[in-house]
Design a protein around this motif. Structure first.
Motif, PDB file in Angstrom:
ATOM      1  N   LEU A  39      -2.968  -5.467  -0.700  1.00 49.89           N
ATOM      2  CA  LEU A  39      -1.757  -6.261  -0.576  1.00 49.89           C
ATOM      3  C   LEU A  39      -1.647  -6.930   0.792  1.00 49.89           C
ATOM      4  N   GLU A  40      -2.074  -6.242   1.836  1.00 50.34           N
ATOM      5  CA  GLU A  40      -1.971  -6.835   3.166  1.00 50.34           C
ATOM      6  C   GLU A  40      -2.878  -8.048   3.310  1.00 50.34           C
ATOM      7  N   LYS A  41      -4.021  -8.024   2.638  1.00 53.64           N
ATOM      8  CA  LYS A  41      -4.899  -9.200   2.645  1.00 53.64           C
ATOM      9  C   LYS A  41      -4.250 -10.368   1.908  1.00 53.64           C
ATOM     10  N   GLU A  42      -3.286 -10.064   1.049  1.00 55.54           N
ATOM     11  CA  GLU A  42      -2.576 -11.088   0.297  1.00 55.54           C
ATOM     12  C   GLU A  42      -1.319 -11.550   1.039  1.00 55.54           C
ATOM     13  N   GLY A  43      -1.055 -10.983   2.209  1.00 57.17           N
ATOM     14  CA  GLY A  43       0.097 -11.395   3.005  1.00 57.17           C
ATOM     15  C   GLY A  43       1.313 -10.507   2.894  1.00 57.17           C
ATOM     16  N   TYR A  44       1.205  -9.417   2.126  1.00 56.06           N
ATOM     17  CA  TYR A  44       2.298  -8.446   2.068  1.00 56.06           C
ATOM     18  C   TYR A  44       2.349  -7.663   3.386  1.00 56.06           C
ATOM     19  N   LYS A  45       3.513  -7.084   3.675  1.00 53.34           N
ATOM     20  CA  LYS A  45       3.640  -6.161   4.795  1.00 53.34           C
ATOM     21  C   LYS A  45       3.963  -4.786   4.238  1.00 53.34           C
ATOM     22  N   CYS A  46       3.083  -3.829   4.490  1.00 57.31           N
ATOM     23  CA  CYS A  46       3.218  -2.480   3.924  1.00 57.31           C
ATOM     24  C   CYS A  46       3.615  -1.490   5.014  1.00 57.31           C
ATOM     25  N   THR A  47       4.578  -0.639   4.695  1.00 59.35           N
ATOM     26  CA  THR A  47       5.095   0.348   5.633  1.00 59.35           C
ATOM     27  C   THR A  47       5.249   1.678   4.924  1.00 59.35           C
ATOM     28  N   ASP A  48       4.793   2.753   5.559  1.00 58.20           N
ATOM     29  CA  ASP A  48       5.032   4.083   5.023  1.00 58.20           C
ATOM     30  C   ASP A  48       6.512   4.424   5.148  1.00 58.20           C
ATOM     31  N   VAL A  49       7.076   5.031   4.111  1.00 58.13           N
ATOM     32  CA  VAL A  49       8.478   5.458   4.161  1.00 58.13           C
ATOM     33  C   VAL A  49       8.617   6.870   3.614  1.00 58.13           C
ATOM     34  N   ASP A  50       9.657   7.528   4.064  1.00 59.72           N
ATOM     35  CA  ASP A  50      10.088   8.801   3.505  1.00 59.72           C
ATOM     36  C   ASP A  50      11.186   8.482   2.500  1.00 59.72           C
ATOM     37  N   LEU A  51      10.905   8.696   1.228  1.00 58.75           N
ATOM     38  CA  LEU A  51      11.838   8.303   0.173  1.00 58.75           C
ATOM     39  C   LEU A  51      13.138   9.106   0.224  1.00 58.75           C
ATOM     40  N   SER A  52      13.130  10.239   0.928  1.00 54.62           N
ATOM     41  CA  SER A  52      14.330  11.071   0.996  1.00 54.62           C
ATOM     42  C   SER A  52      15.338  10.574   2.023  1.00 54.62           C
ATOM     43  N   VAL A  53      14.849   9.947   3.106  1.00 55.80           N
ATOM     44  CA  VAL A  53      15.762   9.629   4.207  1.00 55.80           C
ATOM     45  C   VAL A  53      15.761   8.166   4.629  1.00 55.80           C
ATOM     46  N   ASP A  54      14.696   7.435   4.379  1.00 55.38           N
ATOM     47  CA  ASP A  54      14.615   6.061   4.866  1.00 55.38           C
ATOM     48  C   ASP A  54      15.414   5.098   3.993  1.00 55.38           C
ATOM     49  N   ASP A  55      15.935   4.074   4.629  1.00 50.40           N
ATOM     50  CA  ASP A  55      16.630   3.005   3.927  1.00 50.40           C
ATOM     51  C   ASP A  55      15.586   2.056   3.341  1.00 50.40           C
ATOM     52  N   ILE A  56      15.517   1.974   2.019  1.00 46.52           N
ATOM     53  CA  ILE A  56      14.515   1.125   1.375  1.00 46.52           C
ATOM     54  C   ILE A  56      15.115  -0.170   0.849  1.00 46.52           C
ATOM     55  N   SER A  57      16.383  -0.405   1.149  1.00 42.73           N
ATOM     56  CA  SER A  57      17.076  -1.536   0.533  1.00 42.73           C
ATOM     57  C   SER A  57      16.525  -2.890   0.958  1.00 42.73           C
ATOM     58  N   ASN A  58      15.896  -2.969   2.137  1.00 40.52           N
ATOM     59  CA  ASN A  58      15.390  -4.252   2.625  1.00 40.52           C
ATOM     60  C   ASN A  58      13.968  -4.556   2.168  1.00 40.52           C
ATOM     61  N   TYR A  59      13.376  -3.645   1.418  1.00 39.49           N
ATOM     62  CA  TYR A  59      12.024  -3.874   0.905  1.00 39.49           C
ATOM     63  C   TYR A  59      12.086  -4.595  -0.444  1.00 39.49           C
ATOM     64  N   ASP A  60      10.994  -5.258  -0.775  1.00 37.60           N
ATOM     65  CA  ASP A  60      10.887  -5.935  -2.065  1.00 37.60           C
ATOM     66  C   ASP A  60      10.252  -5.046  -3.124  1.00 37.60           C
ATOM     67  N   MET A  61       9.426  -4.109  -2.671  1.00 41.26           N
ATOM     68  CA  MET A  61       8.684  -3.259  -3.597  1.00 41.26           C
ATOM     69  C   MET A  61       8.542  -1.860  -3.000  1.00 41.26           C
ATOM     70  N   VAL A  62       8.675  -0.867  -3.851  1.00 43.41           N
ATOM     71  CA  VAL A  62       8.361   0.516  -3.487  1.00 43.41           C
ATOM     72  C   VAL A  62       7.117   0.923  -4.249  1.00 43.41           C
ATOM     73  N   ILE A  63       6.170   1.535  -3.548  1.00 47.40           N
ATOM     74  CA  ILE A  63       4.904   1.964  -4.153  1.00 47.40           C
ATOM     75  C   ILE A  63       4.863   3.484  -4.150  1.00 47.40           C
ATOM     76  N   LEU A  64       4.739   4.066  -5.338  1.00 46.65           N
ATOM     77  CA  LEU A  64       4.687   5.526  -5.512  1.00 46.65           C
ATOM     78  C   LEU A  64       3.353   5.865  -6.164  1.00 46.65           C
ATOM     79  N   PRO A  65       2.315   6.149  -5.342  1.00 47.35           N
ATOM     80  CA  PRO A  65       0.963   6.315  -5.876  1.00 47.35           C
ATOM     81  C   PRO A  65       0.567   7.770  -6.128  1.00 47.35           C
ATOM     82  N   MET A  66       0.565   8.158  -7.371  1.00 47.42           N
ATOM     83  CA  MET A  66       0.043   9.446  -7.813  1.00 47.42           C
ATOM     84  C   MET A  66       0.685  10.638  -7.105  1.00 47.42           C
ATOM     85  N   PRO A  67       2.000  10.818  -7.204  1.00 46.69           N
ATOM     86  CA  PRO A  67       2.632  11.973  -6.556  1.00 46.69           C
ATOM     87  C   PRO A  67       2.200  13.280  -7.213  1.00 46.69           C
ATOM     88  N   GLU A  68       1.883  14.263  -6.378  1.00 47.93           N
ATOM     89  CA  GLU A  68       1.474  15.574  -6.883  1.00 47.93           C
ATOM     90  C   GLU A  68       2.664  16.496  -7.106  1.00 47.93           C
TER      91      GLU A  68
END
Length: 273
Positions: A39-68
């Motif tokens: 995605l970053e090669k496509e011009g997206y900006k990716c940031t790690d977040v803590d889904l429990s505490v971080d404010d995700i409202s300003n993001y366009d997409m949330v990525i949840l990859p294979m949670p254990e």
């Protein structure tokens, strides 16, 4: 690489699509890095977040990859709030571990999607449809097809190989009148879903649904937000996205760019030619 933060919101709006990569719940870091790199090669900006505490409202997409581990009520609530906003997207890939994720499954059911952790799709070799490599290593190199051209940006992939190794079967539950589910990538109809034992490869499993490898759900009351479920994590690997033999890169970017309303920055034509 993925930039890590626990409190800071994304940078000021510069027109880039901003993706929040969930880092908790023991998500698969390798898959997260593969997706972020693509995605970053496509011009997206990716940031790690803590889904429990971080404010995700300003993001366009949330990525949840294979949670254990399963999402808790707070995390589910944060995703629900996020997706009720306009122009928001969730990219989810189920774990390959077979561990129970009741809360995630319940959340997906509200979007009329089933995506079980247990079982992989298997197939027999049929020229032009799929490739049956050795059962060792990368044995489930199933080839999928585009079921909805509009959902991948309109390109014609009929002559392209789209590889979805080790894919789970994702399916439309067909229970919600207010949810539209689009099958984007289709699994060949005569493949079989194998549960647990490789010794059962030749045995038909009765739990066969709509044979999808990628589904997108939208609420008719908010059709700008989407839940996007990929059954296969390895299809994001550079072994496929950087290999001209496969159309994985263009198909994946076509799906995600279309969902977020982004014009493709990729120089590839995306038709497998």
């Amino acid at each position: 690489t993925v930039t890590t933060t626990t409190t800071a919101p994304p940078e000021a709006d510069d027109g880039s699509v901003k993706a929040a990569v969930v880092k908790n719940n023991a998500v698969n870091a390798t898959v997260a890095a593969d997706i972020a790199s693509l995605l970053e090669k496509e011009g997206y900006k990716c940031t790690d977040v803590d889904l429990s505490v971080d404010d995700i409202s300003n993001y366009d997409m949330v990525i949840l990859p294979m949670p254990e581990s399963d999402l808790n009520d707070v995390q589910i609530g944060n995703l629900n709030k996020f997706l009720k906003m306009e122009n928001k997207n969730l990219l989810y890939i189920p774990s390959m571990s077979g561990k129970e994720t009741a809360n995630i499954n319940g959340f997906l059911a509200e979007w009329d999607i089933g995506a079980d952790n247990e079982g992989d799709v298997f197939f027999n070799s049929t020229p032009g449809s799929y490739k049956n490599e050795s059962l060792e290593g990368d044995g489930y190199r199933i080839m999928v097809s585009v079921a909805d051209n509009g959902a991948v940006g309109g390109a014609d992939y009929s002559s392209a190989d789209i590889c979805a190794p080790d894919t789970k079967e994702v399916y439309d539950l067909g229970q919600k009148d207010n949810i539209n589910v689009t099958k984007v990538l289709a699994i060949p109809e005569d493949s079989v879903l194998i549960i647990k034992e490789l010794t059962a490869l030749a045995k038909e499993n009765g739990n066969v649904y709509s044979r999808g490898a990628v589904l997108i759900a939208e609420d008719v009351n908010n059709d700008s937000s989407h839940v996007i479920v990929f059954g296969s994590a390895p299809m994001f690997s550079s072994a496929y996205t950087n290999n001209a033999e496969f159309a994985n890169k263009d198909v994946i970017l076509g799906i995600l760019n279309t969902a977020v309303g982004k014009a493709s920055d990729s120089s590839s034509e995306g038709a497998g030619n």
